[in-house]
Design an enzyme around this catalytic site. Structure first.
Site, PDB file in Angstrom:
ATOM      1  N   LYS A 167       2.479  -5.586 -21.115  1.00 20.92           N
ATOM      2  CA  LYS A 167       1.885  -6.124 -22.338  1.00 20.92           C
ATOM      3  C   LYS A 167       0.365  -6.126 -22.269  1.00 20.92           C
ATOM      4  O   LYS A 167      -0.242  -6.176 -21.207  1.00 20.92           O
ATOM      5  CB  LYS A 167       2.398  -7.547 -22.602  1.00 20.92           C
ATOM      6  CG  LYS A 167       3.870  -7.629 -22.964  1.00 20.92           C
ATOM      7  CD  LYS A 167       4.122  -7.078 -24.355  1.00 20.92           C
ATOM      8  CE  LYS A 167       5.581  -7.008 -24.720  1.00 20.92           C
ATOM      9  NZ  LYS A 167       6.169  -8.216 -25.194  1.00 20.92           N
ATOM     10  N   ARG A 223      12.965  -8.912 -19.344  1.00 26.34           N
ATOM     11  CA  ARG A 223      13.003  -7.583 -19.953  1.00 26.34           C
ATOM     12  C   ARG A 223      11.821  -6.803 -19.385  1.00 26.34           C
ATOM     13  O   ARG A 223      10.674  -7.232 -19.498  1.00 26.34           O
ATOM     14  CB  ARG A 223      12.874  -7.666 -21.480  1.00 26.34           C
ATOM     15  CG  ARG A 223      13.145  -6.305 -22.127  1.00 26.34           C
ATOM     16  CD  ARG A 223      12.458  -6.130 -23.452  1.00 26.34           C
ATOM     17  NE  ARG A 223      11.020  -6.336 -23.454  1.00 26.34           N
ATOM     18  CZ  ARG A 223      10.117  -5.458 -23.011  1.00 26.34           C
ATOM     19  NH1 ARG A 223      10.480  -4.313 -22.464  1.00 26.34           N
ATOM     20  NH2 ARG A 223       8.825  -5.734 -23.085  1.00 26.34           N
TER      21      ARG A 223
END
Length: 94
Positions: A39, A73
């Site tokens: 991210k 995840r």
């Protein structure tokens, strides 16, 4: 399950705070899911492109697991599994 939505509509600071305070979401009694893999908030700490964020992803996921995340995840499955297993083995020695 409950997903705090790391990176979705959040500033980098908010994403890091969500991971740091993940344990507070335990009051809902639901399994916690965190997907911090590659991210953008990682590059706010160490400037990097997504393919260069393995270390940051592992750090974020370790913090999330320690905060109560039961589902991670990730793009880097084998590296994340290895990190979690080694961390658990070390913790077992305490």
């Amino acid at each position: 399950m409950l997903d705090p939505g790391i990176g979705f509509g959040k500033t980098p600071e908010q994403s890091m705070t969500a991971i740091a305070r993940l344990d507070e979401l335990g009051v809902f009694g639901l399994p916690l899911l965190v997907g911090a893999s590659r991210k953008r908030f990682i590059s706010s700490v160490v400037p990097s492109e997504p393919h260069q964020r393995l270390g940051g992803s592992l750090a974020a996921h370790l913090a999330a697991a320690r905060g109560g995340a039961r589902i991670i995840r990730t793009h880097d499955v084998s590296e994340t599994v290895q990190m979690l297993r080694v961390a658990a083995a070390i913790e077992d020695k305490r």
